[in-house]
Design a protein around this motif. Structure first.
Motif, PDB file in Angstrom:
ATOM      1  N   PHE A  53     -38.090   0.859   5.024  1.00 30.29           N
ATOM      2  CA  PHE A  53     -38.832  -0.068   4.169  1.00 30.29           C
ATOM      3  C   PHE A  53     -39.424   0.667   2.967  1.00 30.29           C
ATOM      4  CE2 PHE A  53     -42.800  -2.341   3.070  1.00 30.29           C
ATOM      5  CZ  PHE A  53     -42.229  -3.526   2.641  1.00 30.29           C
ATOM      6  N   MET A  56     -36.857   1.621   0.467  1.00 35.52           N
ATOM      7  CA  MET A  56     -36.420   0.458  -0.301  1.00 35.52           C
ATOM      8  C   MET A  56     -37.435   0.095  -1.382  1.00 35.52           C
ATOM      9  SD  MET A  56     -35.742  -3.354   1.042  1.00 35.52           S
ATOM     10  CE  MET A  56     -37.477  -3.718   0.964  1.00 35.52           C
ATOM     11  N   VAL A  57     -38.726   0.149  -1.029  1.00 30.90           N
ATOM     12  CA  VAL A  57     -39.753  -0.189  -2.019  1.00 30.90           C
ATOM     13  C   VAL A  57     -39.728   0.814  -3.166  1.00 30.90           C
ATOM     14  CG1 VAL A  57     -42.229  -0.411  -2.417  1.00 30.90           C
ATOM     15  CG2 VAL A  57     -41.209  -1.414  -0.386  1.00 30.90           C
ATOM     16  N   LEU A  60     -36.807  -0.070  -5.400  1.00 26.32           N
ATOM     17  CA  LEU A  60     -37.133  -1.264  -6.183  1.00 26.32           C
ATOM     18  C   LEU A  60     -38.114  -0.942  -7.302  1.00 26.32           C
ATOM     19  CD1 LEU A  60     -37.644  -4.139  -3.606  1.00 26.32           C
ATOM     20  CD2 LEU A  60     -36.038  -4.092  -5.491  1.00 26.32           C
TER      21      LEU A  60
ATOM     22  N   GLY B  65     -37.479  -6.979   4.935  1.00 30.49           N
ATOM     23  CA  GLY B  65     -38.362  -6.181   4.086  1.00 30.49           C
ATOM     24  C   GLY B  65     -38.417  -6.737   2.673  1.00 30.49           C
ATOM     25  N   LEU B  66     -37.240  -7.131   2.146  1.00 28.62           N
ATOM     26  CA  LEU B  66     -37.212  -7.712   0.802  1.00 28.62           C
ATOM     27  C   LEU B  66     -37.998  -9.009   0.766  1.00 28.62           C
ATOM     28  CD1 LEU B  66     -33.515  -7.005  -0.171  1.00 28.62           C
ATOM     29  CD2 LEU B  66     -35.548  -6.193  -1.359  1.00 28.62           C
ATOM     30  N   ILE B  68     -40.613  -9.693   2.485  1.00 29.25           N
ATOM     31  CA  ILE B  68     -42.037  -9.326   2.421  1.00 29.25           C
ATOM     32  C   ILE B  68     -42.424  -8.951   0.987  1.00 29.25           C
ATOM     33  CG2 ILE B  68     -43.750  -7.632   3.189  1.00 29.25           C
ATOM     34  CD1 ILE B  68     -42.218  -7.544   5.857  1.00 29.25           C
ATOM     35  N   VAL B  69     -41.581  -8.115   0.362  1.00 26.83           N
ATOM     36  CA  VAL B  69     -41.850  -7.733  -1.032  1.00 26.83           C
ATOM     37  C   VAL B  69     -41.922  -8.974  -1.919  1.00 26.83           C
ATOM     38  CG1 VAL B  69     -40.866  -6.563  -3.045  1.00 26.83           C
ATOM     39  CG2 VAL B  69     -40.819  -5.451  -0.816  1.00 26.83           C
TER      40      VAL B  69
END
Ligand code: HEM
Lengths: 232, 236
Positions: A53, A56-57, A60, B65-66, B68-69
């Motif tokens: 996670f 990934m953040v 992004l 997860g995406l 949540i973002v």
């Protein structure tokens, strides 16, 4: 001590839907060997999830730092851009709209695709996951060639080369293992793929090709435009 | 330092919140899973095989997860965005040039949304190619297909909100496709969706409500069922 029971493994889910153990004697059933290697969720899984996670953040955030989301001029119903494009995940459909009447491209084909996806697990042909050419080679060969042939003729009549070419390539690769005697590893592997695998693979390739063409290769009046000239 | 930390984790306050000590033994590790609301979607133990990254590629987890973002960045965007033809576009400009980190926020939301469509599709492919849709998982596959449709709809309804040319014409092309549903049904669907015959004020409000409330709530419920089913069907 001899085994109280024996667990048999059979890859054919149709023949052996459940495993049955007969337990003889008075001893409690004991499983000798754990067939599954288990680990604790904390930390093994949870730590991996957290790392994935966070990675990934970070990706992004980097993307967002360097590339801005598009914002064009304010909406103007009087001024239609040429071409007017839907978001990229619909451009495969919009590309189809170029070949077929709207009812086919916009309704029937997407509805068929969703229905086909839903019934996949209930459509229990070939539970044994047998390769196409392992038994009943002749019958399958005729079937595959007939379906691919009819489909290709239809696509040809409507000039849908964007689907025709991938279809022909997939069909050719599909039947190759049926004709080649001495097979290397790749051909053996291809030959052992079941029918459902081929249908899905064909579907995915067609979706990707159509979406890519609609996104990158279409310009004004939906004409063919090379992406290095301009991307609309 | 270490002692203080230990003391805190043994205190009644800590215990009342977490109900277990530090996950140092297998027992406390198991407790860490089933005494925790968020972790109890997981079993206490998982198969080593299913942890292998190249089996799932983490795609389902990253889709979640995406999401949540998207919820987090979307909630912040809602603070600055008003769904009216008069204000929407100006609010986007404000986000870009006036609000601190507004552009970054918008970018996060936009790229995560595009990524989610792709990620969910790839997750579906993973499930297919590993044959993980077979009984007893067949219904979870169906839930998955519905989730995929919802993901696309979420992305699509959000696409209109900036009210720029891209948004306006992207939505017009899509709703024109819906019009071709036969028996006059298409006209009705598109009228219902747009609140009229053209993409205007009503359409913007409807898409806003769908995008910020109806679809995310529906997707969350479905995801809850999806994760629960993954466990009930015997894990990955
Ligand atoms: C919002 C979209 C989705 C989310 C957040 C999601 C999430 C997940 C997660 C976290 C798992 C656990 C294993 C893994 O990470 O791969 C999983 C498994 C699964 N998903 Fe999804 N998923 C979504 C969409 C889909 C779609 C589109 C399909 C198929 C059409 C699908 C079918 C399945 C199935 C059958 C499993 C069980 C796989 C196994 O046991 O190996 N899901 N999903």
């Amino acid at each position: 001590m001899s085994a109280d029971f024996r667990a048999e493994k059979n890859p054919d889910a149709g023949a052996v839907p459940k495993r049955v153990a007969f337990i003889k004697g008075r001893t409690a059933a004991r499983v000798r060997k754990e067939d599954e290697d288990l680990v604790m969720t904390v930390p093994h899984l949870v730590v991996r999830e957290a790392i994935a996670f966070m990675a990934m953040v970070i990706v992004l955030a980097l993307l967002s730092l360097f590339f801005n989301a598009p914002l064009e001029w304010i909406a103007n119903p009087e001024h239609t851009p040429n071409p007017a494009k839907a978001p990229w995940y619909f451009l495969g459909l919009q590309e189809l709209l170029h070949y077929f009447p709207p009812i086919v491209a916009g309704v029937i084909l997407p509805a068929l695709a969703v229905i086909a996806l839903i019934v996949i697990p209930y459509f229990r042909v070939n539970v044994k996951r047998e390769g196409l050419w392992e038994s009943s080679r002749r019958r399958n060969l005729i079937g595959v060639c007939a379906v691919a042939g009819i489909l290709s003729v239809l696509l040809f009549l409507y000039n849908v080369y964007a689907m025709l070419i991938p279809t022909l390539i997939v069909a050719a690769v599909m039947v190759t293992p049926a004709f080649v005697r001495r097979q290397g590893r790749i051909l053996l592997w291809l030959g052992s793929r079941p029918l459902s695998w081929w249908i899905m693979t064909w579907f995915v390739i067609v979706v990707v090709v159509l979406t890519a063409i609609g996104t990158l290769f279409r310009g004004p009046e939906w004409s063919w435009t090379w992406p290095w000239k301009e991307i609309y | 330092m270490r002692e203080t930390f230990r003391a805190i984790t043994r205190s009644q306050a800590w215990r009342s919140v977490f109900r277990h000590g530090l996950p140092l033994s297998n027992r406390t590790r198991a407790e860490a899973v089933f005494y925790n609301f968020f972790l109890h979607v997981h079993p206490a133990k998982v198969r080593r095989r299913s942890l292998k990254f190249t089996y799932t590629w983490g795609l389902g987890g990253l889709s979640a997860g995406l999401f949540i973002v998207l919820v987090a960045s979307g909630a912040l965007l809602m603070l600055y965005y008003r769904p009216s033809v008069q204000q929407a576009y100006g609010d986007m400009k404000d986000l870009q040039f006036v609000v601190s980190s507004g552009q970054f926020l918008r970018n996060m939301h936009r790229w995560a949304a595009h990524a989610m469509v792709a990620m969910v599709f790839l997750h579906m492919l993973r499930v297919f190619y590993t044959g993980s849709y077979r009984p007893p998982k067949e219904f979870n596959w169906v839930i998955g297909v519905v989730l995929f449709v919802f993901t696309v709809l979420l992305s699509y309804t959000g696409y209109l909100l900036p009210w720029d040319q891209l948004a306006y014409w992207g939505i017009s092309v899509g709703t024109n496709m819906a019009r071709s549903v036969p028996f006059g049904l298409g006209e009705r669907i598109s009228f219902l969706l747009l609140g009229g015959n053209i993409v205007g004020e009503n359409a913007l409000v409807r898409f806003y409500v769908l995008h910020c409330f109806v679809l995310p709530v529906a997707a969350m419920v479905l995801m809850g069922i999806h994760f629960w089913r993954v466990r009930k069907d015997g894990g990955v």
